[in-house]
Structure formats: C-alpha cells, structure tokens
Motif scaffolding. Structure first.
Motif, short mmCIF file in Angstrom:
data_model
loop_
_atom_site.label_atom_id
_atom_site.label_comp_id
_atom_site.label_asym_id
_atom_site.label_seq_id
_atom_site.Cartn_x
_atom_site.Cartn_y
_atom_site.Cartn_z
N ALA A 120 0.83 -1.21 0.00
CA ALA A 120 0.00 0.00 0.00
C ALA A 120 0.86 1.25 0.00
O ALA A 120 0.56 2.23 -0.70
CB ALA A 120 -0.93 -0.01 1.21
N GLN A 121 1.95 1.24 0.74
CA GLN A 121 2.81 2.42 0.81
C GLN A 121 3.64 2.61 -0.45
O GLN A 121 3.96 3.73 -0.82
CB GLN A 121 3.70 2.35 2.05
N ALA A 122 4.00 1.51 -1.11
CA ALA A 122 4.70 1.63 -2.40
C ALA A 122 3.81 2.33 -3.41
O ALA A 122 4.26 3.18 -4.19
CB ALA A 122 5.12 0.26 -2.91
N ARG A 123 2.53 1.97 -3.41
CA ARG A 123 1.58 2.63 -4.32
C ARG A 123 1.46 4.11 -3.99
O ARG A 123 1.50 4.97 -4.89
CB ARG A 123 0.20 1.95 -4.21
N VAL A 211 10.27 0.22 -2.58
CA VAL A 211 10.39 0.40 -1.13
C VAL A 211 10.32 -0.95 -0.43
O VAL A 211 9.68 -1.89 -0.90
CB VAL A 211 9.31 1.35 -0.58
N GLY A 212 10.99 -1.06 0.71
CA GLY A 212 11.01 -2.30 1.45
C GLY A 212 11.04 -2.06 2.94
O GLY A 212 11.42 -0.98 3.41
N ASP A 213 10.66 -3.10 3.72
CA ASP A 213 10.66 -3.00 5.18
C ASP A 213 11.70 -3.92 5.82
O ASP A 213 11.68 -4.15 7.03
CB ASP A 213 9.27 -3.32 5.73
N GLY A 214 12.59 -4.46 5.00
CA GLY A 214 13.59 -5.38 5.49
C GLY A 214 13.21 -6.83 5.31
O GLY A 214 14.08 -7.71 5.33
N THR A 215 11.91 -7.07 5.12
CA THR A 215 11.41 -8.43 4.89
C THR A 215 10.73 -8.56 3.54
O THR A 215 10.95 -9.52 2.80
CB THR A 215 10.41 -8.84 5.99
N GLN A 216 9.90 -7.56 3.22
CA GLN A 216 9.17 -7.53 1.96
C GLN A 216 9.47 -6.23 1.22
O GLN A 216 9.87 -5.24 1.83
CB GLN A 216 7.66 -7.65 2.20
N ALA A 217 9.24 -6.25 -0.08
CA ALA A 217 9.42 -5.05 -0.90
C ALA A 217 8.33 -4.99 -1.96
O ALA A 217 7.69 -6.00 -2.27
CB ALA A 217 10.80 -5.05 -1.56
#
Length: 245
Positions: A120-123, A211-217
C-alpha cells in the motif's frame, strides 16, 4: 470532464501505456501457483502481440516473494521462489512498437487477499512522486520526495540511485535502433531521476520507487507527461488510478 488533447507523439505513448496496463492485467489473470519468475516473463512474451506490440523497450521483469527489489542488488540465481497463494509478486513490462512504448509495473498479492503495509505504501509513494511533479520541480526533487515518503513510513527506498528515467521518443539519433536505442540512452545520468539531477522537468518520465521493510518489498511504475501547465499520468484518467489494474 474530458482530458485535453495531447500532441501526437505524446498521444502515441499514452496509448502504448494504456495497452501495457492491459497486458499486465491479462498476464495476471493467467498466473498459476508454482510458476517461477521466468515463467511469468515468458507468459508476458507470448501475450505481447495480442496487445498490438511487436518488441520490447526492455524485457519483462518478474520477481516473487523475497526476490522483489533484489534485481537492483544481485542477479537472479536459479529459478528462485515460486508463486503461492497469499504471496507477493511484481511484474514490470515495457512493450513497444516502432513508434512508442509503455513502461508499467505492479506488485500484487497472488490469489487475492489483504495487501501488506509495504505494498500500500509503495503505491502511495508512486502517487506522491507523480503528484508532486510539475514544470517547477527538478528531476532530483522527485527522487527526494520518494525517499522522504519511504522514510516517513519507516521503510527504505531500495533503488537509492534513481527512481525512474526519461521516456524518450523516436527522434534524432534515437530513430536508429528504436526502441532499444532509447533504452540505452535512459541509462545515462542525464536521463535518470536521481538526487543530484538539477534540471526542471519537461517531457515524459517513468517513475518507479522500490520500497522495502527489510522483509518484503514492492513497487509500482507509471509514466507521466510534464509540459508547461500540463501534468498527465499517461494511460490513465486520473492520478487516483496509479497502481491499479
């Protein structure tokens, strides 16, 4: 309200982007559990001509699960992850004719289901970058906006050298070997959306923050046109459509 008419060259790219979006939607309906990234890329290649294209600006790029965003860091080793229900996959396609090309990408949850926060935040990051763009902004400012959005959401901008590139038409020297000549030109710093680019925006651009959170992108790619007081998301009717199929 109808959108203002575009110059013929820009209209050709607008049409190509609209059909590129349709190509991705088509491929997504044909995906099956167990497919690997290369299977998805080959599927996109088989659907190319069905959408009125003859070649590629760049080859299809698919990534699955933990591999998303790693294309910028390491080459793919082996088959990699396989599609599974509830898992993430991304697909970026750039189909072309001899006159124009699209460049579109999405990240989705295979089989449906709730999107993770990072998707959602990548969008929203892509929407923010495209919405910020204008003739008064520099190419470097688009990078800064994308990076700031990611940081504000406690995420990391993974493509930290550039968040996109100019979309170059078949003009001048680029008429030779188009569209691959245009692709080669977009690798030059002057045609990249990087932090230190001081030139104000004018023309067409492909925007794709990862963008990524360290686990997913996740990432979404869109094309925009900026000229004088015009800002248009190519292939779309409104800014709100960014990141949708």
């Amino acid at each position: 309200m109808s959108l203002p008419e575009l110059p013929p060259v820009i209209a050709a790219f607008d049409d190509a982007q609209r059909r590129a979006i349709a190509l991705v939607a088509d491929v997504c309906t044909r995906l099956e559990a167990g497919m690997h990234a290369r299977d998805i890329e080959e599927l996109a290649e088989t659907r190319l001509r069905e959408h009125g294209f003859t070649t590629w600006f760049h080859a299809p790029e698919a990534e699955i699960g933990a591999d998303i965003g790693r294309r910028h860091l390491l080459p793919r080793m082996g088959k990699g992850a396989a599609l599974q229900a509830g898992g993430l996959f991304s697909l970026d396609v750039a189909p072309a004719t001899q006159e124009a090309y699209g460049d579109f990408g999405v990240t989705r949850v295979f089989g449906g289901g709730e999107e993770p926060f990072v998707v959602a935040q990548a969008r929203e990051c892509t929407r923010a970058a495209c919405g910020f763009a204008s003739r008064w902004k520099t190419c470097g400012e688009i990078f800064v906006v994308a990076q700031a959005w990611a940081v504000n959401q406690r995420l990391k901008l993974l493509n930290d050298r550039s968040v996109g590139h100019r979309v170059l038409p078949r003009e001048g020297l680029l008429a030779n070997g188009f569209p691959r000549s245009a692709y080669a030109a977009t690798l030059l710093p002057r045609n990249r959306l990087h932090r230190l680019h001081p030139i104000r925006m004018d023309g067409m651009f492909a925007v794709r923050p990862v963008v990524g959170d360290g686990t997913q992108a996740a990432s979404f790619e869109e094309m925009i046109y900026i000229h004088e007081d015009v800002r248009r998301v190519l292939g779309r009717g409104a800014l709100s459509e960014i990141g949708t199929l």
